[in-house]
Scaffold this motif. Sequence first.
Motif, PDB file in Angstrom:
ATOM      1  N   GLY A   1      55.880 -13.940 -33.097  1.00  0.00           N
ATOM      2  CA  GLY A   1      56.313 -15.231 -32.578  1.00  0.00           C
ATOM      3  C   GLY A   1      57.747 -15.324 -32.132  1.00  0.00           C
ATOM      4  N   TRP A   2      58.491 -14.202 -32.129  1.00  0.00           N
ATOM      5  CA  TRP A   2      59.901 -14.219 -31.727  1.00  0.00           C
ATOM      6  C   TRP A   2      60.043 -13.768 -30.269  1.00  0.00           C
ATOM      7  CZ3 TRP A   2      62.943 -16.596 -35.083  1.00  0.00           C
ATOM      8  CH2 TRP A   2      62.592 -16.591 -36.434  1.00  0.00           C
ATOM      9  N   SER A   3      60.687 -14.575 -29.455  1.00  0.00           N
ATOM     10  CA  SER A   3      60.953 -14.218 -28.056  1.00  0.00           C
ATOM     11  C   SER A   3      62.385 -13.704 -27.965  1.00  0.00           C
ATOM     12  CB  SER A   3      60.773 -15.429 -27.145  1.00  0.00           C
ATOM     13  OG  SER A   3      61.125 -15.119 -25.810  1.00  0.00           O
ATOM     14  N   LEU A   4      62.539 -12.415 -27.705  1.00  0.00           N
ATOM     15  CA  LEU A   4      63.855 -11.779 -27.656  1.00  0.00           C
ATOM     16  C   LEU A   4      64.110 -11.200 -26.275  1.00  0.00           C
ATOM     17  CD1 LEU A   4      63.585  -9.875 -31.070  1.00  0.00           C
ATOM     18  CD2 LEU A   4      64.594 -12.125 -30.652  1.00  0.00           C
ATOM     19  N   ASN A   5      65.377 -10.876 -26.008  1.00  0.00           N
ATOM     20  CA  ASN A   5      65.761 -10.298 -24.721  1.00  0.00           C
ATOM     21  C   ASN A   5      65.818  -8.782 -24.814  1.00  0.00           C
ATOM     22  OD1 ASN A   5      67.399 -13.119 -24.879  1.00  0.00           O
ATOM     23  ND2 ASN A   5      66.721 -12.689 -22.797  1.00  0.00           N
ATOM     24  N   ALA A   6      65.174  -8.098 -23.880  1.00  0.00           N
ATOM     25  CA  ALA A   6      65.210  -6.634 -23.824  1.00  0.00           C
ATOM     26  C   ALA A   6      66.408  -6.175 -22.991  1.00  0.00           C
ATOM     27  CB  ALA A   6      63.917  -6.104 -23.222  1.00  0.00           C
TER      28      ALA A   6
ATOM     29  N   MET B   1      69.449 -11.005 -29.881  1.00  0.00           N
ATOM     30  CA  MET B   1      69.167 -12.387 -30.265  1.00  0.00           C
ATOM     31  C   MET B   1      70.396 -13.215 -29.938  1.00  0.00           C
ATOM     32  SD  MET B   1      67.651 -15.004 -31.676  1.00  0.00           S
ATOM     33  CE  MET B   1      66.314 -14.687 -32.830  1.00  0.00           C
ATOM     34  N   CYS B   2      70.196 -14.258 -29.143  1.00  0.00           N
ATOM     35  CA  CYS B   2      71.263 -15.220 -28.857  1.00  0.00           C
ATOM     36  C   CYS B   2      71.060 -16.399 -29.802  1.00  0.00           C
ATOM     37  CB  CYS B   2      71.211 -15.654 -27.401  1.00  0.00           C
ATOM     38  SG  CYS B   2      72.460 -16.887 -26.969  1.00  0.00           S
ATOM     39  N   VAL B   3      71.924 -16.509 -30.796  1.00  0.00           N
ATOM     40  CA  VAL B   3      71.788 -17.544 -31.821  1.00  0.00           C
ATOM     41  C   VAL B   3      72.263 -18.880 -31.265  1.00  0.00           C
ATOM     42  CG1 VAL B   3      72.493 -18.277 -34.134  1.00  0.00           C
ATOM     43  CG2 VAL B   3      72.113 -15.848 -33.646  1.00  0.00           C
TER      44      VAL B   3
ATOM     45  N   CYS C   1      62.344 -20.241 -32.294  1.00  0.00           N
ATOM     46  CA  CYS C   1      61.791 -18.885 -32.253  1.00  0.00           C
ATOM     47  C   CYS C   1      62.132 -18.160 -30.962  1.00  0.00           C
ATOM     48  CB  CYS C   1      60.266 -18.935 -32.433  1.00  0.00           C
ATOM     49  SG  CYS C   1      59.780 -19.425 -34.106  1.00  0.00           S
ATOM     50  N   VAL C   2      63.054 -18.698 -30.187  1.00  0.00           N
ATOM     51  CA  VAL C   2      63.407 -18.118 -28.887  1.00  0.00           C
ATOM     52  C   VAL C   2      64.893 -17.780 -28.870  1.00  0.00           C
ATOM     53  CG1 VAL C   2      63.536 -18.544 -26.409  1.00  0.00           C
ATOM     54  CG2 VAL C   2      61.585 -19.398 -27.720  1.00  0.00           C
ATOM     55  N   SER C   3      65.216 -16.603 -28.351  1.00  0.00           N
ATOM     56  CA  SER C   3      66.615 -16.221 -28.172  1.00  0.00           C
ATOM     57  C   SER C   3      67.212 -17.018 -27.021  1.00  0.00           C
ATOM     58  CB  SER C   3      66.701 -14.722 -27.872  1.00  0.00           C
ATOM     59  OG  SER C   3      68.011 -14.365 -27.473  1.00  0.00           O
ATOM     60  N   GLY C   4      68.311 -17.725 -27.304  1.00  0.00           N
ATOM     61  CA  GLY C   4      68.942 -18.529 -26.258  1.00  0.00           C
ATOM     62  C   GLY C   4      68.006 -19.592 -25.733  1.00  0.00           C
TER      63      GLY C   4
END
Length: 580
Positions: free
Chosen positions: A487-492, A501-503, A160-163
Amino acid sequence: MTWFTTPMLQTTLQRVLAEDYRALRTQRRIPLTAMSERPQPLKAINKFFEGKEPWQIVTMTASSVLAIVWAHSLYNAKEGVTTRLRKEFFRWLRQVPIVRRKIEEKMAQINSDFKNDVNKRLAGVTVRRQLPESGLSAEQVMAEVNDLVSLGAYDWKNGCVSGAVYHVSQEISKVACDAYAMTAYTNPLHSDVFPGINKMEAEIVRMAVNLFHGDEDCCGTVTTGGTESIIMACKAFRDLAYAKGISNPQIVVPSTVHSAFDKAAQYLGLSVKTVPVNPETMTVDVDKMRKAIGRRTCLIVGSAPNFPYGTMDDIIALSDVAVEYDVPLHVDACLGGFVAAFMPDAGHQIPVFDFRLPGVASMSADTHKYGFAPKGTSVVLYRKHEYRHHQYTVTTEWPGGVYGSPTVNGSRAGGLIAACWATLVFVGRARYVSMTAEIIRTARYIEEQLRKIDGIFVFGKPATSVIAWGSNSFDIFKMADLLHKKGWSLNALQFPSGIHMCVTHAHTTPGLAERFVGDVRAVAATCLKDNTSPVHGKMAIYGVAQEISDRSLVSDITKYFIDSMYYLPETTEENESSNK
């Protein structure tokens, strides 16, 4: 008497000079009297000072020299005139009492908010401010570590976290951690004591060189991460510039380049010239990069891909520019290098970006990202040993002996090198290719689905595993905030506003990508229905920060945030008893 002052040589020189002088007069028919006349500029200067008092001549001369020195300092300054004037203006403005008071009040509130966030995160958790009187048992230590690792608000173990976490394979983790446990107290600085660690490092470098199509002359070192790799490359080419007589080197970078290059410039005393990117492709404008190169340029940089948007600069064109202007080109492949290298074998074409291009002088790639090694390793690679020599630091006059180290650190963690080596040889090429195929397939699916969602658009063309998107219909940071609540942690992102989103391989779990796309679609519909309500929480800071003209305020806010990472809540009676 030396050979250069012998009578024979003097006679010969006089004869040759006399013949040349006669030939010059004959060819140009210049009268002998004209050869002794003063040049026109000198006549003009003498006429200008004619009739002036001595003190006037001295004053004018001194003023002219000072003006030349001032102009030279402007030309060679690390920051442009506009930037320095803006900083000076805001520095002066912050001295105005009413402005200073308002800023101090706001900063105090922001600092308090950061601390309150920490208090909430650590509520009910034992806070240790001093060593326990008696050491905890191994079981107690591990139990507390497990609790602390689980404190975060996001389920990083389930993608659930980007990168951040690039795989969740238990077998890869076990091999790496077992290797680290065996070598945790080793130090490659002592090569005579731990030659096996040096062998592992050399093999990591050689494997990476071959992966990026370098020849036998290519070389490099293992570092503690992408930032150190970038700092080392900048240090190497700064010192190379020094050796060429450039006293104030400058690096030329795209606006999307990783901020580690700015950190390197701050550490190493370099100036930075930033080149804008094409707003459609989000890749660097090669023509503007070419025009930005000057006599002070010690390095130009391209990203493969860049962190914000996941787009890849035209490294082929940048290589041609580097060859044309005889300047080194560094390719920053820290983020996606260990994906891009395997993409052709995984069935996905990607432009050439490595040592196959003649202008590429150095590269950086993180083994602790898509190399799947534990955090704390990266490689910096060079086309030839001369460049790596400039990376080294050597002290010859120290009473402790001659001291040399290849990277920033003196003592280095042999355990991290061993864990990286173990990961690379355990995973192997075939598995890297298959894992890359799964990652890129997932990233392409997410990109394709995001392009179909009303209200958002994808920035440029993602090259590897990062997909960035924005919106012209609503505040994109509102979407980020709502996705965080799901629940998603993304980069602004900023300038322009966006999120990405870093897959990673953690996102290839069946059904996860579909759930993410579904959540983005639902949140986009919500934002389109209500695009007027304000953004709250951490995401609001990103939006406001872009609108603050005085970037020093943003810097101060960031410093307070970093301070909060070291902040501990006040010790309670319960915690004090636990410490005992």
